[in-house]
Scaffold this active site. Sequence first.
Site: not given
Length: 605
Positions: A2, A27, A72, A96-97, A479, A483, A486, A502, A600
């Site tokens: 947020c 964000r 958010w 926020n939080g 990574e 990506k 995402e 396996h 973010k």
Amino acid sequence: MCGIVGAVAARPVQSILIEGLKRLEYRGYDSAGLAQLINDQIVCARAQGKVSELERQLSDSDAQLGIAHTRWATHGVPSVDNAHPHCSGRFAVVHNGIIENHAELKASLEASGYVFRSQTDTEAVAHLLAKESLETDSFDQTVHRVIDQLEGAFALAIMDQMSPDTMWVARQGSPLVIGVGHGEYFVGSDQLALLHVTDRFIFLEEGDRARLTRVDAVVYRANGEIVERPVVQASASSDAATKGAYRHFMAKEMHEQPQAIRDTLAGRIGQSKLLEGLLGPDGAEVLNRTKAVQIVACGTSYHAGLVAKYWIESLAGIPCQVEIASEYRYRTVVTLPDTLWIAISQSGETADVLAALRHMERAHVVATLGLCNVATSSLIRETDLALMTEAGPEIGVASTKAFTTQLTVLLVLAGLLAKQHNSPSFDETLLVQNLRDLPDLMTNVLDQETAIREIAERFIDKHHTLFLGRSTMHPIAMEGALKLKELSYIHAEAYPAGELKHGPLALVDEDMPVVAVAPNDALVEKLRSNLSEVRARGGQLIVFSDSAVQTASDDITYCRLPAIPVLLAPIVFTVPLQLLSYHVAVLRGTDVDQPRNLAKSVTVE
């Protein structure tokens, strides 16, 4: 996550607040809102969706006090009712939080007759302000009484329509910065939100509260004691929050990587030596005492830590453990004697990383080291030593230059440990020469963007992808898979190539793209055998390979990179995977800079 923006000024603030919200869009958020004091009344506007939806609701305003927010969703679904600001009586608040005791507060407030119209924890703060104001006429005392009752992690900005020249802000476990103007003050959850109006900032410490007017900003500790916090000149420019000539922030940030790495290496390497004093005056002693390393991180930073484990153990001969912060903080941890404890966070405000740092057992820890891109962050303030990346502001949610500069700094750190411990296999001159060549290698790979875009076209209608790598390339495969999922919402997984038999090999068929990274290292022949297993099952192989790796298969799509030193391979091979994921996302029409459901900076648990 947020975003908060606020202003108290002698000029209209509406446009300042809206521009601040736009600068915080990176964000991640699902709704936006704004409250202003107009004709001695708080007027609130809220909208689900983008800031542009909120902006369409607004008329011209000459209000000189206001707060704004991008949300958010944590408590409650994305909706107008759940959007901030939340109002009660004469107060408006943005937050926020997470207020951890909001359920208890809500039950008490409902028993007192307050009606809740949202599913959020923040509305409890608004009603609590209204309730406590009945006990005192003072805005200041009301705020103190309310904050003393809150538990959890929060950043708050509060307006009172009976105090037209005053705003209160508070920070506990969630970042908040005060912008200093000329006869005006601002507040933001990120200095980028305010760079269009000031380049001077006061960074609030944990537990701080502040009373802002046009005249001054008075900061209080949690115990009510007034404290001086320094005014810091910003190093970032306002242009950092613009795309320039690029279509997306991510595209810009990928192409900024060579310069970001040059900036990160400046003052750290000479012609043939790693420079002294990189960890401060006590750094050499700390490294000399270090017998083990513990790395704690989340997401992309965790992948950087996994690569560092290979480097530290191979170059310095020191055991290194890497753990996800959200797991580390909730289990009984055995720390090896004389451990250097490293926390990695791009923003320095990652909630799980900070919690792990604050709750770790220091009995066997030589020192804590923060590796971060933000010098003013909580992480850097709370660790004993710091290693800064010099990536500059990164706006795209999917990390690019922050990750590769993290890897660069971690390779330097591995070299410092090897040097300090006189590792017989360590060649300092070779490492430094490799690092000096790194920016140009990155540029050479970026120049292959057109070829990689053509490869991306093969993924448009795919739903699943496997990424393969061995040794340091396994974290890079992880990574790459992160990506792709995402940005394009394609399900992707990464495995050490030797693990194919396996289980993962069962997934391979003619509809399954398999992406492999093939540096010219000691395991390249082993990797070649693994790729043969994929070919035998009809899998679609896309291989990013070092130009020195011999290839002769017509049924494999190769993207040949320049000859890359083995030590640099994890950093350089990251770039084509970034480009691949970016172009797949563009071709599929997803929101590249703000992928759905993601933020973010993850400042809540």
